[in-house]
Design an enzyme around this catalytic site. Structure first.
Site, PDB file in Angstrom:
ATOM      1  N   LYS A 161       0.846  -1.197   0.000  1.00 37.11           N
ATOM      2  CA  LYS A 161       0.000   0.000   0.000  1.00 37.11           C
ATOM      3  C   LYS A 161       0.882   1.248   0.000  1.00 37.11           C
ATOM      4  O   LYS A 161       2.014   1.221   0.479  1.00 37.11           O
ATOM      5  CB  LYS A 161      -0.933   0.004   1.216  1.00 37.11           C
ATOM      6  CG  LYS A 161      -1.894  -1.182   1.234  1.00 37.11           C
ATOM      7  CD  LYS A 161      -2.894  -1.090   2.367  1.00 37.11           C
ATOM      8  CE  LYS A 161      -2.224  -1.128   3.723  1.00 37.11           C
ATOM      9  NZ  LYS A 161      -1.420  -2.353   3.924  1.00 37.11           N
ATOM     10  N   ASP A 166       6.191   1.684   4.119  1.00 39.30           N
ATOM     11  CA  ASP A 166       6.006   0.446   3.355  1.00 39.30           C
ATOM     12  C   ASP A 166       6.751   0.510   2.026  1.00 39.30           C
ATOM     13  O   ASP A 166       7.408  -0.459   1.618  1.00 39.30           O
ATOM     14  CB  ASP A 166       4.522   0.192   3.108  1.00 39.30           C
ATOM     15  CG  ASP A 166       3.776  -0.175   4.384  1.00 39.30           C
ATOM     16  OD1 ASP A 166       4.429  -0.660   5.324  1.00 39.30           O
ATOM     17  OD2 ASP A 166       2.556   0.028   4.446  1.00 39.30           O
ATOM     18  N   HIS A 274      -4.828   4.291   9.630  1.00 36.36           N
ATOM     19  CA  HIS A 274      -3.780   4.423  10.643  1.00 36.36           C
ATOM     20  C   HIS A 274      -4.152   5.451  11.711  1.00 36.36           C
ATOM     21  O   HIS A 274      -3.286   6.084  12.303  1.00 36.36           O
ATOM     22  CB  HIS A 274      -2.449   4.817   9.995  1.00 36.36           C
ATOM     23  CG  HIS A 274      -1.927   3.787   9.049  1.00 36.36           C
ATOM     24  ND1 HIS A 274      -2.182   3.832   7.700  1.00 36.36           N
ATOM     25  CD2 HIS A 274      -1.192   2.659   9.259  1.00 36.36           C
ATOM     26  CE1 HIS A 274      -1.611   2.791   7.122  1.00 36.36           C
ATOM     27  NE2 HIS A 274      -1.005   2.068   8.044  1.00 36.36           N
ATOM     28  N   GLY A 474       0.657   7.697  16.108  1.00 32.83           N
ATOM     29  CA  GLY A 474       0.900   7.464  17.526  1.00 32.83           C
ATOM     30  C   GLY A 474       2.042   6.543  17.870  1.00 32.83           C
ATOM     31  O   GLY A 474       2.228   6.205  19.041  1.00 32.83           O
ATOM     32  N   SER A 520      10.244   5.152  10.513  1.00 30.79           N
ATOM     33  CA  SER A 520      11.406   5.651  11.251  1.00 30.79           C
ATOM     34  C   SER A 520      12.577   4.687  11.148  1.00 30.79           C
ATOM     35  O   SER A 520      13.724   5.104  10.943  1.00 30.79           O
ATOM     36  CB  SER A 520      11.043   5.869  12.723  1.00 30.79           C
ATOM     37  OG  SER A 520      10.049   6.848  12.861  1.00 30.79           O
ATOM     38  N   GLY A 566      13.065   8.639   0.409  1.00 36.26           N
ATOM     39  CA  GLY A 566      11.798   8.971   1.056  1.00 36.26           C
ATOM     40  C   GLY A 566      10.945   9.953   0.297  1.00 36.26           C
ATOM     41  O   GLY A 566       9.730  10.009   0.485  1.00 36.26           O
TER      42      GLY A 566
END
Length: 653
Positions: A161, A166, A274, A474, A520, A566
């Protein structure tokens, strides 16, 4: 008479004094009582807020063990599945036989979306699923392990996705596998129709429409189609699938509480999976039918350049439909929603529903709400073959099929030899400059600096988590804490080689990749890997290079790698908005031959992190959240960077 007057006067004075004292006493008691009631009200409010922040009770033991324990439960109830130990990879039990004459399909992502993705491993669907922490991408190491196990003569297709973590981790694993000669292809699913095109540089999110890819491509693989045929079909599906979600309340992340709060009487339109609050907050006072019409308008509107993602729909066109429970809605409510969806599609849009799938399919833990996914069958130009693969037999319970297999104890695959091969394949040659050993004084300074950085991250975990609950999913604080704890453990027990800067960077990249996971973990692993690679290939004498120049070299190299993989750049409200300006300021100091002012740089990094609170997010998960939700909250990733950079700068003082 004078004595009588004096006596009367004295009596009046005494009575007045007594009355005054009584009134003062009464007023004091009233004030004390009022203060007591105010304190009681304040205490009740604080207790209520504290209770609300903790979220609802959940069926978990320890939050950090929830994924592994959930996978154990899945295996007990599904005897056709096995577990690749130490990698959190669920594999079909007959993988060795199946991969000998079929294309294998791998998907996965963060946990918390159950039954996706592990619950869809089986005949006619996935061959394996890779599971990360809750709402956190699995590491490239985990994905690579899945590819190695599933690789056969006909090849592997990886479905992911469209989320930064990912894409990074699955993409890196695919590239490593290609280097090993494995035939493997990657497709990225982006089916969200709720966000405008310009909202995020990352594009549309991957949502429950991914399940159409799983079932159709899985059916094709079962029928013997090639990898190339699957990729071509995926390209067709990309243009014909759309999803929009709605939430009545937030999900509760284990150990973190609710991900957002909606005003009373409102709902979140365009929510992700999410814990994002949604693209818009709407009043919810006229029932589900009106909201359903709003959701379907997001899917079917083609006259708006910002939202027209789907092909044009004409009355009489065929569609396939998924009405997906996001986790916390009752069956009663979902059936009401299904009725509203079908009625609106047939009455208002005149479309023919060829297939409909309803139930708990791709969740956001326990979010109260649902999503609608539409596959425009008529636009695929071959709806008969699409329906054939949708109808292909499966033994996966989550796809509403019935299995006659009885529950059995879970089966595990240790695959010791495979684990050795995996580790050998991902190892990086660190022999280049490892001969440049650091002196004892630099080793001691390096150890102190690493320790200080990790301890500060651990201390700030709660605040970083609080920020990420407001603007992300979170998990940022807990993920960084896991990495910091792992680094400290390796440093204490000799698992972190500090004999050279190159060795430190290499081992840090391995440690954070294994311990952190998610976006991260991938970003920091890429940062340290690129630094290690640079220092390994250049003939650099560390003892002759100024520490400030070496620091700038490492920052420039790591940041460039993060931006390349990224996709974020300065101004996107990410960690880049701290790293790039700090590196620029340090470069100016060095080039002007000024001694760097480390205290100033430390404060500058902190101020840059706080400035992200007023920036619009154009990258990462925050880019899917409404701008007003982000205001006053600095980016948690940028804040974390400012923390450890501050400790690095302090080491120069």
């Amino acid at each position: 008479n004078s004595l009588s007057v004096m006596w009367l006067f004295g009596t009046v004075v005494v009575e007045a004094i007594v009355c005054w004292l009584f009134e003062r006493k009464t007023e004091g008691e009233t004030e004390v009582a009022e203060e007591g009631r105010e304190d009681s009200r304040l205490q009740e409010t604080q207790q209520r807020e504290s209770s609300e922040n903790k979220g609802v009770p959940q069926l978990v033991n320890q939050p950090e063990n929830v994924v592994d324990e959930a996978l154990a439960g899945l295996l007990i109830a599904n005897p056709h599945l096995t577990l690749l130990e130490d990698y959190r990879v669920i594999v079909r039990r007959d993988i060795e036989e199946y991969k000998s004459n079929h294309v294998t399909i791998i998907s996965g992502g963060g946990s918390g979306h159950e039954p996706s993705h592990a619950g869809f491993v089986g005949d006619g669907l996935l061959s394996a699923a890779v599971c990360g922490d809750v709402f956190s991408s699995p590491s490239s190491r985990q994905v690579y392990a899945a590819i190695k196990v599933c690789a056969g003569e006909k090849g592997v297709l990886v479905i992911v996705k469209n989320y930064t973590g990912d894409r990074l981790n699955f993409g890196l694993a695919v590239e490593r596998a290609k280097c090993d000669g494995i035939k493997v292809e990657l497709i990225v699913v982006a089916d969200d129709c709720a966000l405008p095109r310009q909202k995020s540089k990352m594009g549309r999110r991957g949502l429950a429409g991914t399940l159409f890819y799983h079932k159709i491509l899985g059916g094709m693989a079962s029928c013997g189609c090639s990898v190339d045929e699957l990729v071509e079909k995926a390209k067709v599906l990309q243009k014909c699938i759309g999803t929009v979600g709605l939430a009545l309340s937030a999900c509760n992340v284990p150990g973190a509480g609710p991900s957002f709060l909606l005003p009373k009487g409102h709902c979140g339109l365009g929510v992700g999976i999410h814990g994002e609050v949604g693209a818009a907050t709407l009043s919810y006072n006229k029932g589900v039918s009106e909201i359903v019409h709003e959701m379907l308008s997001c899917l079917f509107k083609n006259d708006n350049e910002e939202f027209g993602y789907m092909p044009t729909f004409h009355r009489g066109d065929e569609i396939a439909l998924i009405v997906n429970n996001l986790g916390g809605s009752s069956v009663l409510e979902l059936n009401v929603a299904v009725n509203a969806v079908v009625s609106t599609i047939e009455r208002s849009f005149g479309l023919k529903i060829a297939r409909i799938y309803t139930g708990v399919l791709m969740t956001s833990i326990d979010m109260r709400g649902f999503s609608i996914s539409v596959l425009h069958l008529s636009a695929t130009l071959n709806s008969v073959s699409i329906l054939k693969y949708l109808d292909e037999r499966t033994n996966v319970r989550a796809w509403l099929a019935v299995t006659t297999s009885s529950p059995s104890p879970m089966n595990r695959i240790a695959l010791t030899n495979m684990r050795v091969n995996i580790e050998d394949a991902v190892a990086i040659n660190t022999s280049g400059n490892i001969s440049h050993h650091l002196g004892d004084d630099k080793v001691d300074t390096l150890k102190r600096t690493i320790t200080a950085c990790c301890k500060r991250i651990i201390e700030e975990e709660a605040f970083i988590t609080k920020l990420d609950v407001a603007v992300g999913d979170g998990d940022c604080g807990t993920t960084l804490k896991q990495g910091a704890l792992a680094i400290l453990s390796h440093l204490q027990h000799g698992g972190l080689n500090v004999s050279s800067f190159s060795a430190v960077a290499f081992h840090m990249s391995q440690i954070v990749e294994r311990s952190m996971g998610g976006t991260s973990g991938a970003i920091y692993s890429i940062f340290f890997s690129s630094v290690s690679s640079l220092l390994n290939t250049q003939d650099v004498d560390y003892d002759e290079m100024d520490c400030d120049t070496l620091l700038l070299l490492c920052l420039d190299t790591g940041v460039e790698a993060i931006m390349r993989y990224g996709g974020a750049s300065e101004g996107d409200r990410t960690m880049i908005d701290v790293l790039v300006p700090v590196a620029r300021q340090l470069r100016e100091m060095i080039e002007s031959e000024r001694q760097p002012h480390w205290n100033d740089l430390r404060e500058y990094a902190k101020s840059l992190a706080m400035q992200t609170a007023s920036m619009e997010a154009r990258s990462g998960r925050s880019s899917y959240i409404a701008r007003e939700q982000l205001l006053s909250h600095p980016d948690p990733g940028a804040y974390a960077v400012a923390i450890w950079l501050g400790e690095v700068f302090s080491s120069f003082l």
